[in-house]
Design an enzyme around this catalytic site. Sequence first.
Site, PDB file in Angstrom:
ATOM      1  N   ASP A  84      69.945  52.412  62.734  1.00  0.00           N
ATOM      2  CA  ASP A  84      71.307  53.003  62.409  1.00  0.00           C
ATOM      3  C   ASP A  84      72.097  51.930  61.607  1.00  0.00           C
ATOM      4  OD1 ASP A  84      73.667  54.468  62.576  1.00  0.00           O
ATOM      5  OD2 ASP A  84      74.399  53.502  64.425  1.00  0.00           O
ATOM      6  N   ASP A 112      75.496  51.789  68.526  1.00  0.00           N
ATOM      7  CA  ASP A 112      74.528  51.650  67.363  1.00  0.00           C
ATOM      8  C   ASP A 112      73.184  51.702  67.882  1.00  0.00           C
ATOM      9  OD1 ASP A 112      76.770  50.790  65.178  1.00  0.00           O
ATOM     10  OD2 ASP A 112      77.325  49.776  67.072  1.00  0.00           O
ATOM     11  N   GLU A 117      69.241  56.511  59.489  1.00  0.00           N
ATOM     12  CA  GLU A 117      70.340  57.633  59.295  1.00  0.00           C
ATOM     13  C   GLU A 117      70.428  57.801  57.758  1.00  0.00           C
ATOM     14  OE1 GLU A 117      73.532  57.756  62.206  1.00  0.00           O
ATOM     15  OE2 GLU A 117      74.824  57.816  60.279  1.00  0.00           O
TER      16      GLU A 117
END
Lengths: 180, 180
Positions: free
Chosen positions: B4, B138, B65
């Site tokens: 992430d 996260d 991501e």
Amino acid sequence: MGVDPGLTRCGLGAVEGRPGAPLSLVSVGVVRTPADDDIGARLVVIEAEIERWLDELKPDAVAVERVFAQHNVRTVMGTAQASAVAIVCAARRGLPVALHTPSEVKAAITGHGNADKKQVGTMVTRLLRLDAMPKPADAADALALAICHVWRGGVQHRLADALARARSAPRPAPARREDA
Amino acid sequence: MGVDPGLTRCGLGAVEGRPGAPLSLVSVGVVRTPADDDIGARLVVIEAEIERWLDELKPDAVAVERVFAQHNVRTVMGTAQASAVAIVCAARRGLPVALHTPSEVKAAITGHGNADKKQVGTMVTRLLRLDAMPKPADAADALALAICHVWRGGVQHRLADALARARSAPRPAPARREDA
């Protein structure tokens, strides 16, 4: 060395010189990656080429165009990703990395921050005493970044020198950051 | 392994498993870099930590991501740059890199694409049979990416298998890309 980051075309340019003296071209080029390759493959090609330049030219510093999200969103993401590759290549060698905005570069090279690409290319050609304007524009922009950095670096050196003198003077100068 | 991406906090998470079987946690963590460090130093720290994970865990694939420019512009640039570092670390080792959008991840994990962070965290905790929700968000998001990738990868494998069967059948299937 200057890097005009991009996935489709990443401009690279290196110049030699110091503020107040004529500049000379060391190298100029562009890395192209196919738009239909995946992002990983494209970034790896860009990284390999930047690494090759750093190995061969051993520049004192790397200037990368500062990316803003004001333009086409899709392009900007790729530009930010290519810039990250350039920044990390330089930083992991301990090279100073400078980010200059497009208008800082244009102002440094042409005298006005809203100059167009052709004006920048013309001035780059003149400053480096080249026979023809470097093509594509990304290559000329990378040289403009490198020139801008030499000149702005010079200003920053003079500022740092002035501050050093002020600090060694009887009355201490107030603390400030030199790289603002 | 899921990433992430972010400059201030970059979530990392690795899981082991295959579609249709229970998943297990391999590792979870977050790389933090100080906001007042320069971008080069921050990206180098993120790169070093991702390299360490790849060296130690030897994942089969890395899921990152996919970044959009819809949020805060300043944050998005940093996110795009951190994602580039993760992508290039994986790609230069020849590891497959997959990009999943936040809504693809949410849909895969919770069943709906507009789930909030807490719902994602709760499902990650349940799916990996953890005692507590991974913190910060996260870290949980990185695990969600890894889980999403295992499951979507499974779908893609089944599609590829089906296509391979179709191709070996008497009537040829039309050519198509499997990684759409």
